[in-house]
Design an enzyme around this catalytic site. Structure first.
Site, PDB file in Angstrom:
ATOM      1  N   LEU A 158      24.135  17.883  39.672  1.00  0.00           N
ATOM      2  CA  LEU A 158      22.647  18.376  39.339  1.00  0.00           C
ATOM      3  C   LEU A 158      21.811  17.620  38.498  1.00  0.00           C
ATOM      4  CD1 LEU A 158      23.876  21.964  38.228  1.00  0.00           C
ATOM      5  CD2 LEU A 158      23.165  21.174  40.683  1.00  0.00           C
ATOM      6  N   GLY A 159      22.534  16.622  37.855  1.00  0.00           N
ATOM      7  CA  GLY A 159      21.689  15.841  36.862  1.00  0.00           C
ATOM      8  C   GLY A 159      22.773  14.631  36.060  1.00  0.00           C
ATOM      9  N   ARG A 160      22.132  13.718  35.498  1.00  0.00           N
ATOM     10  CA  ARG A 160      23.054  12.689  34.946  1.00  0.00           C
ATOM     11  C   ARG A 160      22.116  12.438  33.874  1.00  0.00           C
ATOM     12  NH1 ARG A 160      26.753   8.815  36.581  1.00  0.00           N
ATOM     13  NH2 ARG A 160      26.373   6.659  35.605  1.00  0.00           N
ATOM     14  N   GLY A 188      26.706  11.900  29.887  1.00  0.00           N
ATOM     15  CA  GLY A 188      27.359  12.468  30.959  1.00  0.00           C
ATOM     16  C   GLY A 188      26.528  12.804  32.261  1.00  0.00           C
ATOM     17  N   VAL A 243      26.276  16.220  35.047  1.00  0.00           N
ATOM     18  CA  VAL A 243      26.380  17.749  35.260  1.00  0.00           C
ATOM     19  C   VAL A 243      26.405  18.097  36.694  1.00  0.00           C
ATOM     20  CG1 VAL A 243      25.252  19.891  34.658  1.00  0.00           C
ATOM     21  CG2 VAL A 243      24.907  17.920  33.343  1.00  0.00           C
ATOM     22  N   LYS A 261      29.776  20.113  32.624  1.00  0.00           N
ATOM     23  CA  LYS A 261      29.281  18.826  32.117  1.00  0.00           C
ATOM     24  C   LYS A 261      30.362  17.920  31.870  1.00  0.00           C
ATOM     25  CE  LYS A 261      26.457  17.579  28.120  1.00  0.00           C
ATOM     26  NZ  LYS A 261      25.335  18.061  27.063  1.00  0.00           N
ATOM     27  N   ASP A 271      17.308  18.278  18.470  1.00  0.00           N
ATOM     28  CA  ASP A 271      16.882  17.310  19.545  1.00  0.00           C
ATOM     29  C   ASP A 271      16.001  18.592  20.368  1.00  0.00           C
ATOM     30  OD1 ASP A 271      16.429  15.376  21.008  1.00  0.00           O
ATOM     31  OD2 ASP A 271      18.181  15.284  22.352  1.00  0.00           O
TER      32      ASP A 271
END
Length: 628
Positions: free
Chosen positions: A46-48, A52, A54, A69, A161
């Site tokens: 799904l994402g990077r 890490g 996901v 994750k 954050d």
């Protein structure tokens, strides 16, 4: 900062329509896809992020879906980074709030530490930034984030954050307002010092949203997150960050030392109560901010209520010696909507849209569920004013699909930022923002006796809204050398006028003409851009000029695939003309065959076989000589 629709590094965030995008499904030999971590098989990335990747994980026996994750393998050997995984799971577990993404399991064993998290469908708040957003849309979102953060702060946890990418919006029921999930407590810090530690002098977080005390490595409490929420509120209300300095160091210094410009100086549509709350949250000293996130929530809700009551009371009327002026609050109360014609790509026909949410630097264009341009692409927007059309090149900075529009209760469309708008365009926008109609022309002061300036500019004014060839007074089959020479000459003549005495209206027209001539030059002297522009115009003779200039068959075929994707009926229309032209050609009626073939090319100008057929018929006609 431009808006982003990408998934956060936190695995819970992924937009539903992104799950089918080529960027997400085109994996580059990811060895983890198809493998099993715990009870979950990783079926799609799904994402990077920096720490890490996901993945969408599916339970191997019951089929439930979670976000997984996974720490990058090359980072798993660093204990302090693995500790962040522990800290994130511990922080989220300690808080246990419904507006914070849930973490269900943790494995910290090398070589693949991972977290099992709830899988969310929706969009990150970053999909909304880039143009001003109405307070009634964003305040309910940030108040939910305030509740989540207040719960964290009560447990002694500071997020550190917070940014739009880490606030995720979930639709729980059709027509319901979005439900907020705060993500990525990976660098969260326990106020008592038990959280993840960083080396001395190392700053963690995102500079654009970082409180001054955080960038100075001073002791933090929840008011650092209040500051970040203030930055996000500023960005949503005005369409831009409070500080636009380039580079991380410059951003940190600005947050430490510079006062933010008042939001209403950036976008006059911000109400006074909302502005006051934002600036209070952005106070440099923590003691001068809201004491906690719940206090910020209460202030936002009260400010929104005050705004929705209507404009604040007008000041007493000015003395009789002063002309009465409309108050700023009344000007803001009148929404502005204008008809517009928008060219989504070079050579495309203008599409009619309505523009709204007008700001100093951009506007929002409402569509009727049709095609949306690519993010960060350039479009040409022409406002249809009573004084005449005004045109500016714009960059697309926000997309709202029909599905997202339904979620938000707004019209689908896209937000744009102006790219070097001409002076008359900027003047009209400024008039609109001051409450005017935008139709008051700039002051016209014509230098006496300078007929040459008027003649040159008038020759362009007549063609300003026409195609590139008409603007440059060129035939549509001009060679590249001819185009380049004409553009050089035109720019030389126009630039020379800058040093001449010009009235304000003439200078505004000169800026508009220069913008259009440069755009025409860039399009018509770039091989692939010109070929597609000619194709969208139905200008097959321009395509033939591109072939003569070196356009390859491979490039032509790639362009045609793109063209037919936009004009799916073009090939069928051309085919009808091809069949008719073949019949004429067999009967020896070459002139009529050529005429029919060219009508086919007008529909499908990139059909290589038809281009070759036309060329052969022209040669045959030329060999016959003139008709007696």
């Amino acid at each position: 900062m431009r808006p982003s629709a990408k998934a956060s590094e936190d695995g819970a965030s992924v937009m539903e329509d992104e799950q089918n995008s080529p960027e997400l499904i085109a994996e580059e030999e990811d060895p983890l896809l198809g493998t099993q971590l715990g009870s979950f098989r990783l079926i799609r990335r799904l994402g990077r992020g920096g720490m890490g990747s996901v993945y969408l994980g599916e339970h191997v026996s019951i089929g439930s879906r979670m976000a997984v994750k996974v720490l990058h393998e090359h980072l798993a050997a660093y204990p302090e980074l693995v500790q962040r995984f522990h800290a994130e799971a511990r922080a989220v577990n300690l808080i246990g709030h419904e507006n914070i993404v849930s973490i269900f399991d943790l494995n910290a064993t090398p070589p693949r530490p991972y977290l099992i998290m709830e899988y969310l469908e929706g969009m990150p708040l970053s999909s909304m930034v880039g143009v001003p957003v109405r307070a009634e849309e964003w305040v309910p979102i940030l108040t939910q984030a305030c509740e989540a953060l207040h719960a964290a702060h009560q447990r002694g946890i500071v997020h550190r954050d917070l940014k739009p990418d880490n606030i995720f919006l979930v639709q729980r029921a059709k027509g319901a307002p979005p439900f907020v999930k705060v993500l990525d407590f990976g660098i969260a810090k326990l106020i008592d010092g038990a959280g993840p530690q960083t080396q001395a002098g190392i700053i963690v977080g995102t500079p654009e949203y970082m409180a001054p005390e955080q960038s100075r490595s001073q002791r933090l409490d929840g008011r650092a997150d209040v500051y970040a929420l203030g930055v996000i509120a500023y960005q949503l209300a005005t369409g831009q960050l409070p500080f636009t300095e380039e580079g991380s160091a410059a951003q940190l210094v600005a947050h430490q030392t510079l006062p933010p410009p008042p939001p209403r100086s950036i976008y006059p549509g911000v109400s006074q109560p909302i502005e006051a709350v934002i600036l209070h949250a952005l106070a440099k000293a923590p003691a001068d901010r809201y004491e906690n996130a719940r206090a910020l929530k209460a202030a936002l809700e009260q400010a929104l209520a005050d705004e929705l009551k209507g404009p604040i009371a007008e000041p007493p009327p000015p003395p009789p010696s002063q002309p009465a002026r409309e108050t700023q609050s009344r000007r803001r109360a009148r929404p502005v909507e204008l008809p517009a014609r928008v060219v989504l790509r070079p050579g495309a026909q203008p599409e009619r849209m309505v523009c709204s949410d007008i700001a100093r630097g951009g506007l929002f264009l409402r569509t009727q569920g049709g095609e949306l341009p690519a993010l960060f692409s350039r479009v040409q927007v022409t406002l249809e004013m009573a004084r005449g059309p005004l045109t500016s090149t714009c960059e697309v900075v926000r997309l709202v699909t029909p599905e997202q529009a339904l979620l938000w209760g707004m019209a689908p469309g896209f937000g744009v930022q102006f790219v070097e708008p001409p002076a008359d365009f900027k003047a009209a926008i400024a008039q609109l923002l001051r409450g005017g109609t935008g139709n008051t022309p700039l002051e016209v002061v014509l230098p006496s006796g300078d007929v040459e300036i008027t003649t040159i500019l008038e020759s362009y004014r007549q063609n300003l809204q026409k195609d590139h060839y008409a603007l440059l007074s060129l035939p549509p089959d001009s060679s590249f050398e001819t185009v380049r020479a004409r553009v050089r000459a035109a720019l030389g003549d126009l630039e020379a006028l800058r040093g001449r005495p010009l009235g304000s209206a003439q200078r505004a027209l000169l800026d508009s003409v220069l913008t259009r001539v440069r755009d025409a030059g860039e399009t018509l002297t770039t091989l692939l851009r010109r070929a597609m522009y000619d194709a969208m115009m139905g200008n097959f003779r321009g395509v033939e000029a591109c072939l003569a200039a070196g356009l390859t068959v491979t490039q032509l075929e790639a362009l045609r695939r793109d063209f037919l994707g936009r004009r799916p009926n073009a090939a069928g229309t051309a085919h009808v003309h091809i069949l008719t032209g073949n019949a004429y050609e067999k009967n020896g009626q070459l002139a009529r065959a050529l005429e029919t073939y060219e009508r086919g090319l007008a529909a499908d100008p990139l059909d290589l076989q038809l281009l070759q057929r036309c060329r052969a018929v022209r040669r045959a006609l030329a060999s016959r000589g003139p008709t007696p």
